[in-house]
Every structure is written in structure tokens, then in C-alpha cells.
Design a protein around this motif. Structure first.
Motif, short mmCIF file in Angstrom:
data_model
loop_
_atom_site.label_atom_id
_atom_site.label_comp_id
_atom_site.label_asym_id
_atom_site.label_seq_id
_atom_site.Cartn_x
_atom_site.Cartn_y
_atom_site.Cartn_z
N GLY A 533 0.79 -1.20 0.00
CA GLY A 533 0.00 0.00 0.00
C GLY A 533 0.83 1.27 0.00
N GLY A 534 2.08 1.18 -0.50
CA GLY A 534 2.92 2.36 -0.55
C GLY A 534 3.73 2.51 0.72
N THR A 535 4.44 3.64 0.87
CA THR A 535 5.31 3.84 2.03
C THR A 535 4.58 4.47 3.19
OG1 THR A 535 5.96 6.00 1.13
CG2 THR A 535 7.34 4.09 0.56
N GLY A 536 3.41 5.04 2.99
CA GLY A 536 2.68 5.66 4.07
C GLY A 536 1.66 4.71 4.67
N GLN A 537 1.03 5.16 5.74
CA GLN A 537 0.01 4.34 6.41
C GLN A 537 -1.26 4.29 5.57
OE1 GLN A 537 -0.82 4.25 10.86
NE2 GLN A 537 -2.39 5.65 10.13
N VAL A 538 -1.92 3.13 5.57
CA VAL A 538 -3.15 2.92 4.82
C VAL A 538 -4.26 2.54 5.79
CG1 VAL A 538 -4.28 1.49 3.07
CG2 VAL A 538 -1.89 2.18 2.77
N THR A 539 -5.43 3.08 5.54
CA THR A 539 -6.61 2.66 6.31
C THR A 539 -7.35 1.61 5.51
OG1 THR A 539 -6.84 4.86 7.30
CG2 THR A 539 -8.75 3.39 7.43
N LEU A 605 -1.04 0.13 14.98
CA LEU A 605 -0.77 1.47 15.51
C LEU A 605 -1.10 2.56 14.50
CD1 LEU A 605 2.65 0.70 17.24
CD2 LEU A 605 0.37 0.77 18.29
N ASN A 606 -1.49 3.70 15.03
CA ASN A 606 -1.75 4.87 14.19
C ASN A 606 -0.44 5.62 14.04
OD1 ASN A 606 -2.86 6.92 12.74
ND2 ASN A 606 -4.28 7.62 14.34
N ASN A 607 0.37 5.18 13.06
CA ASN A 607 1.69 5.78 12.84
C ASN A 607 1.82 6.14 11.38
OD1 ASN A 607 1.94 3.21 11.73
ND2 ASN A 607 3.09 2.40 13.48
N THR A 608 2.98 5.99 10.82
CA THR A 608 3.17 6.40 9.43
C THR A 608 3.40 5.23 8.49
OG1 THR A 608 5.55 6.69 9.82
CG2 THR A 608 4.12 8.63 10.13
N THR A 609 3.26 4.00 9.00
CA THR A 609 3.50 2.84 8.16
C THR A 609 2.38 1.82 8.30
OG1 THR A 609 4.74 1.67 9.88
CG2 THR A 609 6.00 3.09 8.40
N GLY A 610 2.36 0.85 7.39
CA GLY A 610 1.42 -0.25 7.49
C GLY A 610 -0.02 0.20 7.40
N ILE A 611 -0.82 -0.27 8.35
CA ILE A 611 -2.23 0.09 8.39
C ILE A 611 -2.55 0.65 9.77
CG2 ILE A 611 -2.80 -1.78 6.79
CD1 ILE A 611 -4.09 -3.22 9.28
N VAL A 612 -3.76 1.15 9.92
CA VAL A 612 -4.25 1.56 11.23
C VAL A 612 -5.43 0.66 11.58
CG1 VAL A 612 -5.78 3.33 10.26
CG2 VAL A 612 -5.09 3.46 12.67
N GLY A 613 -5.48 0.22 12.84
CA GLY A 613 -6.55 -0.66 13.27
C GLY A 613 -7.80 0.11 13.67
N THR A 779 -4.17 -5.95 5.60
CA THR A 779 -3.93 -6.05 7.04
C THR A 779 -2.45 -6.33 7.27
OG1 THR A 779 -4.60 -7.12 9.10
CG2 THR A 779 -4.49 -8.51 7.14
N THR A 780 -2.04 -6.49 8.52
CA THR A 780 -0.64 -6.67 8.85
C THR A 780 -0.14 -8.06 8.48
OG1 THR A 780 -1.42 -7.11 11.10
CG2 THR A 780 -0.44 -4.96 10.69
N ASN A 781 1.10 -8.11 8.03
CA ASN A 781 1.70 -9.36 7.59
C ASN A 781 2.75 -9.83 8.60
OD1 ASN A 781 2.22 -11.50 5.76
ND2 ASN A 781 4.06 -10.43 5.05
N ARG A 782 2.89 -11.13 8.74
CA ARG A 782 3.93 -11.67 9.60
C ARG A 782 5.30 -11.32 9.03
NH1 ARG A 782 6.44 -17.04 10.02
NH2 ARG A 782 5.22 -17.66 8.20
N GLY A 783 6.16 -10.74 9.84
CA GLY A 783 7.48 -10.30 9.43
C GLY A 783 7.51 -8.80 9.22
N SER A 784 6.82 -8.34 8.20
CA SER A 784 6.72 -6.90 7.94
C SER A 784 5.72 -6.69 6.82
CB SER A 784 8.09 -6.33 7.53
OG SER A 784 8.54 -6.92 6.32
N GLY A 785 5.36 -5.45 6.62
CA GLY A 785 4.49 -5.11 5.51
C GLY A 785 3.05 -5.53 5.75
N THR A 786 2.35 -5.72 4.66
CA THR A 786 0.93 -6.02 4.73
C THR A 786 0.58 -7.22 3.86
OG1 THR A 786 0.51 -4.43 2.94
CG2 THR A 786 0.25 -3.64 5.21
N VAL A 787 -0.61 -7.72 4.05
CA VAL A 787 -1.11 -8.86 3.30
C VAL A 787 -2.60 -8.66 3.08
CG1 VAL A 787 -1.62 -10.20 5.38
CG2 VAL A 787 -1.18 -11.40 3.26
#
Length: 853
Positions: A533-539, A605-613, A779-787
Motif C-alpha cells: 500500500g505504498g510507504t505511508g500508512q493505509v486505512t 498502531l496509528n503511525n506512518t507505516t502499514g495500516i491503522v486498526g 492487514t498486517t503481515n507476519r514479518g513486515s508489511g501487509t497482506v
């Protein structure tokens, strides 16, 4: 007492109809010194049959008695089932006589390396008993492959059962002049237009000059004269081709009308054991667990006889017996691409998978092609014969350890196809050395594992002593309920059953993550990565749909336990608490990915990477109850609930929500220990949110823990409008019921049913062939990134986050929370919108989409 009705079928994709009878046929087990003649007379009945050495009899009585007569230990109804006619494709072949049938190197057998395996083992010295219908003993493909069997039906009425020994030298069971090929309108058998391996231009397996499908205009789909016709010959033909030096013991427990019953199957199993069989094949199925069949199978296992059974043809995770029984090797069906057959069952009934689509084999008067787990079972039975010819030890381990993991091509059934697709060469090349043929499987096949409940007030020490005295080992000794989880041989169970303080002994059933269809970017199982989803956080789309978090409504101060495969403590988008539990011992680190995906949707977490829950300020507590294949057991679940019960108010913040994106087939009453543990948390005001499941053929009343009124079931919907490339179909809109979701109308009195719906996928797209595919949610992926993944596993954590936000606002009490969710839902009365595939929202209730405060 309640009479148990048993239905029995030969599994070649069939529909059933029950034959009614004025009298009631019952299976009676009597005490050692009881007189069966006096018992029959007292019931006004007639003795029809008996099982030698087992004090078990078959009686015909006018009606079931209100109470059991003196000397009767148990009485259950033995209900016959009439098999329908079935359809298949006939083959006209000019075959050469020989020890190895001409079809022995067909593509399905090449896939499992059968030709190479024959160089190491041919099954010499092994007898495989096949409990089935009438077999054509004069068939060329079976000559030299049969040994003396027994006919439990005879040539008279089903209930006379005089029996007749069957010798290979006797005349053919079926008059070849009247034999005809299979007929079944529901079967999806091989069609010449689609069978590329029969096409001379693409493969050389069959020479078209000597082998072809019968012309449909003359004989392609001929009417079968009898419903049970051909099945046993087809099964025997497979075993003969794969284990050519093994001998097949035909045991006829079905008549020529396709009628059989549990009593005859049990009798045949015991006969096989007492007459030298080392392997028993059961290409048949019962709709419920029959005590007499279970007892016979236990007798076989105790005598070092391996038992293989068909896994079922209902495309369901519901238990299929006897495949679902401990110590039975249940076989699922796959195709030439290792994909689960469309009809094949999955889950608890499966130990391994084997080819079961378009299998060429013998048929009375010729040859035919058929599909079904009956044929997968026969293939696995042949594999067991090959192994048994080389060793008496580690049979089940060899089958399991040599199987090829096919989860990657079956992401929707990851962890639910047993150990994988069998490989005969690998099985006979490397066999673990054990001291018995009794397996010790992974959590998905909990052999010899049970949950024992004691009477109220029984202490943990007393329970442990009772188990030890009976010869059982204790795996868990619970505080939340007066129960223990044990590993035990059959004789230990008998000892525990005699303990006056034991009130229930039930199998420790397998539990699976609620996985569903995924798109090509990844899946829960195996940790496949998707688009980041890019380098920024995705909802994620589902979180946008239910309501993004904001200050004061972000779950702060609420603990959420994730009962799953663990949580990835490395992924920087998650911050689970240090207090953890693992039913397997050791770390709570996620070794599958499912738990990490679920946790991220709750509280990334509501940060700058991954997703926000949904509730990024809530605190995650890891409770690992599923293994690396996202498979666990009832005992693991109870252990996790036990830990929460003891620690929920000892951690800060307190655990007030539990997410369970897992489940199994079952009913509200099949394990009282499990439900009591759920009730303990319910009584503390802890909200348990459960994924409804991903089997649209059943309702939540047929799944556990979803059948419990104390949980909040969540069904799946689409978050976004999909696309369509089909000219006749409009796009599937947002808030539609997911095509895979399990459903069930909420009952205001019992509190059982779907509490609320929530997105379980981004969307459903329609392709140019007008088929529907699911696009998973980020959503969050095991290790890093998203899935990306989809399923009610995705829906449940969204609601867990919503519940955390409701509690943050001061709301409490399970029923109060349930009431708020249902009364404040978005699109209440409108959503879920009709599913394009189902034609409706399954249960007719439009409970709306969950909405946070």
C-alpha cells in the motif's frame, strides 16, 4: 433414552433416500452374563444377527422401549439407507492380460509417484480388506489380486444375513451380460471433450486407436440395473493397480440395492481383523458417530490394523464418519493440479489428500472413470499396504511425513487438508521408526486425545490421580472447569469411564482458523505478502466502512485478547503486551500469519507505516492456541480461556474483549467443558467476538463456539463495490453478504445467531466467465508489511475493535454491548444486501453493519 439414527452411504457423489419399515431394527449390546434370547422375548422382537465375541446383536422389535431391559447396556437404532443410481463415463479398451492393470500408470497415479514406488514395494504379504458392495471377482484387472472374503448380505433379504464365503474361483458376482456403466446425474465425471490426458495429441497414456470413451449416442451413460452396482469393483481395481502384490479381501456389507447399515460395517471390520487383514478400507460414510463402528475400529487399531476411510463428498467441514474418528486415516479428494475437488470435504475428517477426480479403474464388464473420496480412500489404502509390506511400525507417521503440503494452491483450505497430498515414493523411501501403528498426529488430528469432565468439586490433584491410575497422561488440568485434557489408549478410557466422578469423555476435536478465499496477492496461511500500500500508512477499506478511530474513540484502556496462531512481535505496526500464553509452551510468536493479520485489524498502531486498526490505542494480549498450520484443538482453546480467566484482571489494562477467528463443526452440546469455559468469561462481562465461519452451506448453530449464546457472532460483507467483466451481471455493491459467509438469524430468546455483520473483504469481482472472486482486505503481515485476505476472520476483529471503543465510552455487560451493536448498526434493515451467488442474505435478516461510537 434417545435413539440414534445412523445413515450409511457408499461415497461416489450421491443423494440419499430413506427406506421406511414398520418394525424398528436396533443394535443391542448386552452385559456379559445376560441372555439375548430372554431380552429379545421381553421386547417382542426377533434376533437378526450378532457380532461374534462382542456381545452385540441386531434385533427387530415393534418399537423402542421407554427404558432398557435388564442386562442391556445400550440400544441404538440401525437405520438402513438406500443408495441411488449413479452416473459415470464408460471406457472401451482393448487391454492386455497381466499382473498390472493397463491403467496403473494413469496421470493421477503418476502424480503420486506410483510407478517409481512399485520399484521399492508392491504390497507383498499384505491383505487389504475392503468393506463395500458386491465385487466382480472374475474381472481381468482383479485376477490374482483377491483373497477369500465374506458376504454378510447373502442372496436373501437384507435382514436375514446368513452370510456366504466368497472365493475367487466362484462365478462372477454380476452377470456380465447385464452389467452397465455408472449413472449419476450429480457426478462431475470425465468428459472426452475436456479430458486432455486421453487426447493422443497431448499425451500418450491411452492410444486412441485402442481406447476411447463409449459413444454417448449408444452407450456412454447407461442405466445401472442396481444402485450398488460397480462401486466395490472400482475400489478394488484401484488397490490392485497401486499395490499389485497385496491381496484384497472383499467384504460385502451392502446389498445389490445399495442398502447397508452400521451393524454390518462393524461386523465386517471385526471379521477383517480376525482373518488376517493388515489394512481396512472404508469407502463409505455415516452421518453420525456410530458407537458400534467406533468400537470395531478401536478393535482394529488395538490389533495393529490400519484403517482408511473416505473423507466425504459434501464440500463441507462437518465431521464425516468414520473418517473423523481418532486413528482413522481420512482421505480428501484432489485433482491433477493438487486443488481440492469441488465436492470433497475438508477439516476434521481429513488426514491426507489423494487424487479423487476422474480416476480410471475397473468396472463390471469393462472399465470406467469416476470421481469421489471413495477412490481417494482406495488410493491411500494402497499406499498403506505398500508401507505395511516393508514395516509394521510407524505406518501413520510415514503417510503423514511423506505427504506434499498443498496449502499454497488451496489457500481457502490451508490447514484443512490434513498433512497434504500423498506421495507413494516418498512414503516407501523414508519411514519413521515407531513401536506401533497408532499415530501421534499434529493438532489437526488429535489421535487418542480426549477431554474428560469430572463432577463439581473434583480437585485438580484428584483428576490427575484418576488419569494416572487409568493409564492416561494429562496434557492440561484446568481451573476454569473441572476437566482435564488427556492422551490415552482405549483401555485407559474404559478405566476413566468406570470412575464415578467422571461425567463426560469427549474427543479432543480439531479447530481451524476461519480462513476463506483470498486474492492472488496473498493469504493468511503461509505469510504470503501482498501489496504494502505504498510507504505511508493505509486505512483498510473495512475500517473506513465501520468508522475510523479518533481521539476519545480509539480503544484506549481496553485489553483485547487475540486467541489465534500468535502475534508477530517483530512487526513494528503492532505493540502486543508482554503477558502472553501459548498452549504449545514457549513463545507466543506467530508462526503462521493468521493471528498477526487479525491483530492488525483490531489494533495496528496509528503511525506512518502499514495500516491503522479500528482501535489502535487498545492493548493486544497474545493467546496462542493454533499451530503453524493455523490448526488447534478444543483442549488448546480451553487452555487459552483458562489463562484469560485467571489473568484478565491481573494485567493492565484488563482483558475485556476476546477475539476468536477460529472454529470447527459441532453443536452446542458436543463438549460441555468448552461451553463452561466460555460461560465463565461471559459471567465476568468479557465480550467474546467470534467469526461466523466461511461455509455458506451451514448456519452458526452447526459450528463451535458460534453455537454458544454467550458469544457475539460476526458475518462477512463486502466493504466496496466490485468490478464486473460479465455482460449479463452488474457489479456487486458494497455491504453485500459475502458469498462464503456462514450465517444464521439471531434468536432473541436463545441469543444464538449472527449478532452483527462487518466487512470481511474489500470487494467481490465478476470475471468475463461470470464467476465471482474475492478481493482481500489489507492487514498486517507476519514479518513486515501487509497482506490481503478475506473471510469472517477479517470481519470479527473489526467488531472486536468496535467493542473496545464502546467499552472505552463506559459501556459494559455482554448483552448490553450486543444490544448497542444491533440497535446502532449502519444500514440496519438494509444490509447485508443480497449475495449474488446465494440469491439472498442466507438467513433473511438484515442486521446491519457494525458501527463504533
Amino acid at each position: 433414552m434417545n435413539a440414534k439414527r445412523i445413515a450409511l452411504t457408499l461415497l461416489v457423489l450421491m443423494v440419499v433416500s430413506i427406506n421406511a419399515s414398520a418394525a424398528t431394527t436396533v443394535i443391542v449390546q448386552i452385559a456379559k452374563n445376560a441372555d439375548i434370547n430372554s431380552i429379545a422375548a421381553s421386547l417382542g422382537g426377533t434376533i437378526l444377527d450378532s457380532i461374534s465375541g462382542d456381545s452385540t446383536y441386531l434385533l427387530s422389535i415393534p418399537s423402542m422401549p421407554g427404558t432398557l431391559p435388564p442386562g442391556v447396556l445400550s440400544m441404538t437404532v440401525d437405520t438402513p439407507l438406500v443408495l441411488p443410481r449413479f452416473r459415470g463415463a464408460g471406457l472401451s479398451v482393448a487391454a492386455n492380460a497381466g499382473a498390472l492393470p493397463w491403467y496403473a500408470n494413469q496421470p493421477a497415479f503418476q502424480l503420486i509417484n506410483a510407478p517409481s514406488a512399485r520399484g521399492k514395494s508392491t504390497g507383498r504379504g499384505v491383505i487389504v480388506a475392503d468393506v463395500d458392495a458386491r465385487v466382480d471377482v472374475s474381472h481381468p484387472a482383479l485376477r490374482g489380486h483377491l483373497t477369500t472374503g465374506y458376504d454378510f448380505i447373502g442372496n436373501t433379504d437384507l435382514k436375514t444375513r446368513t452370510g456366504a464365503t466368497l472365493e475367487q474361483s466362484t462365478a462372477s458376482f454380476l452377470d456380465q451380460s447385464t452389467a452397465s456403466f455408472l449413472d449419476q446425474s450429480t457426478a462431475s465425471f470425465l468428459d472426452q471433450s475436456t479430458a486432455s490426458f486421453l487426447d493422443q495429441s497431448t499425451a500418450s497414456f491411452l492410444d486412441q486407436s485402442t481406447a476411447s470413451f463409449l459413444d454417448q449416442s449408444t452407450a456412454s451413460f447407461l442405466e445401472a440395473g442396481t444402485a450398488g452396482h460397480g462401486h466395490a469393483t472400482m475400489v478394488a481395481g484401484i488397490i490392485a493397480a497401486l499395490a499389485p502384490d497385496a491381496l484384497i479381501m472383499p467384504l460385502r456389507a451392502f446389498d445389490d440395492n445399495g442398502i447397508g447399515d452400521a451393524f454390518q460395517v462393524a461386523k465386517a471390520i471385526r471379521y477383517a481383523v480376525r482373518n488376517g487383514a493388515q489394512v481396512i478400507n472404508l469407502s463409505l460414510g455415516l452421518t453420525s458417530d456410530a458407537a458400534e463402528v467406533r468400537s470395531a475400529i478401536n478393535f482394529a487399531i488395538a490389533n495393529n490394523v490400519a484403517v482408511v476411510a473416505a473423507g466425504g463428498n459434501n464440500n463441507s467441514s462437518q465431521p464425516h464418519y468414520p473418517a473423523a474418528l481418532p486413528n482413522v486415516i481420512g482421505a480428501a479428494a484432489t485433482d491433477l493440479h493438487d486443488l481440492k475437488a469441488s465436492f470433497s470435504d475438508f477439516g476434521q475428517s481429513v488426514f491426507v489428500a489423494a487424487p479423487g477426480v476422474e480416476i480410471i479403474t475397473a468396472y463390471p464388464g469393462g472399465y470406467a472413470v469416476g470421481s469421489g473420496t471413495s477412490f481417494s480412500s482406495a488410493i491411500v489404502a494402497a499406499e498403506v499396504a505398500l508401507i505395511r509390506s516393508l514395516t509394521t511400525n510407524g505406518i501413520y507417521d510415514a503417510v503423514a511425513a511423506s505427504a506434499v503440503n498443498i496449502d499454497v494452491v488451496n489457500p481457502a483450505y490451508a490447514g484443512q487438508l490434513g498433512y497434504g497430498r500423498i506421495d507413494l515414493l516418498a512414503a516407501v523411501s523414508s519411514m519413521p521408526q515407531r513401536t506401533s501403528a497408532i499415530p501421534q498426529g499434529r493438532a489437526s488430528r488429535n489421535f487418542d486425545r480426549y477431554i474428560v469432565r469430572f463432577s463439581p468439586g473434583s480437585g485438580k490433584a484428584d483428576r490427575a490421580v484418576a488419569a494416572g491410575q487409568a493409564g492416561a497422561s494429562v496434557r492440561f488440568n484446568y481451573d476454569i472447569v473441572e476437566s482435564i485434557a488427556i492422551e490415552a489408549p482405549p483401555q485407559a478410557l474404559q478405566g476413566l469411564a468406570r470412575n464415578p466422578n467422571v461425567i463426560e469423555i469427549v474427543p479432543d476435536q480439531a479447530v481451524f482458523a476461519s480462513q476463506a478465499a483470498v486474492d492472488s496477492t496473498g493469504s493468511f496461511a503461509g505469510g504470503s505478502s501482498g501489496s504494502g500500500g505504498g510507504t505511508g500508512q493505509v486505512t483498510p477499506s473495512g475500517i473506513t466502512r465501520v468508522g475510523t478511530p479518533n481521539t476519545g474513540s480509539d480503544g484506549f484502556g481496553v485489553g483485547v485478547a487475540i486467541m489465534d496462531s500468535g502475534i508477530d512481535f517483530v512487526n513494528t505496526d503492532l505493540a502486543p503486551a508482554s503477558q502472553t500464553f501459548s498452549a504449545f509452551g514457549g513463545t507466543c510468536q506467530d508462526d503462521n500469519g493468521h493471528g498477526t493479520a487479525v491483530a492488525g485489524l483490531v489494533a495496528a498502531l496509528n503511525n506512518t507505516t502499514g495500516i491503522v486498526g479500528v482501535a489502535p490505542k487498545s492493548t493486544l494480549y497474545c493467546v496462542k492456541v493454533l499451530d503453524s498450520a493455523a490448526v488447534g484443538s478444543d483442549s488448546n482453546i480451553i487452555a487459552g480461556l483458562d489463562w484469560i480467566n485467571k489473568n484478565w484482571n491481573l494485567v493492565t489494562p484488563n482483558i475485556r474483549v476476546v477475539n476468536m477467528s477460529l472454529g470447527r463443526a459441532g453443536t452446542i452440546s458436543d463438549n460441555s467443558s468448552y461451553r463452561t469455559a466460555i460461560q465463565a468469561l461471559y459471567n465476568k462481562g468479557i465480550v467474546i467476538v467470534t467469526a461466523a465461519g466461511n461455509d455458506a452451506t451451514v448456519t452458526v448453530t452447526q459450528r463451535v463456539p458460534m453455537a454458544y449464546p454467550e458469544v457475539l457472532n460476526v458475518a462477512s460483507t463486502t466493504a466496496l463495490k466490485g468490478t464486473t467483466a460479465c455482460k449479463s451481471q452488474a457489479a456487486i455493491v458494497a455491504d453485500s453478504a459475502s458469498y462464503f459467509t456462514t450465517d444464521g438469524k439471531f434468536d432473541l430468546i436463545s441469543k444464538i445467531g449472527i449478532t452483527i455483520s462487518a466487512p470481511g473483504e474489500d470487494s467481490e469481482n465478476i470475471n468475463s466467465a461470470c464467476g465471482v472472486t474475492s478481493v482481500g482486505m489489507l492487514t498486517t503481515n507476519r514479518g513486515s508489511g501487509t497482506v490481503r485476505a478475506s473471510g469472517s476472520s477479517v470481519s470479527a476483529p473489526l467488531v472486536s475493535g468496535v467493542v473496545a471503543r464502546l467499552m472505552q465510552k463506559g459501556n459494559s455487560g455482554v448483552e448490553n454491548i450486543r444490544s448497542i451493536l444491533r440497535s446502532t448498526a449502519s444500514q440496519l434493515g438494509t444490509a447485508p444486501i443480497d449475495s449474488r451467488l446465494s440469491g439472498y442474505t442466507f438467513d433473511g435478516e438484515r442486521e446491519g453493519i457494525a458501527k463504533p461510537p
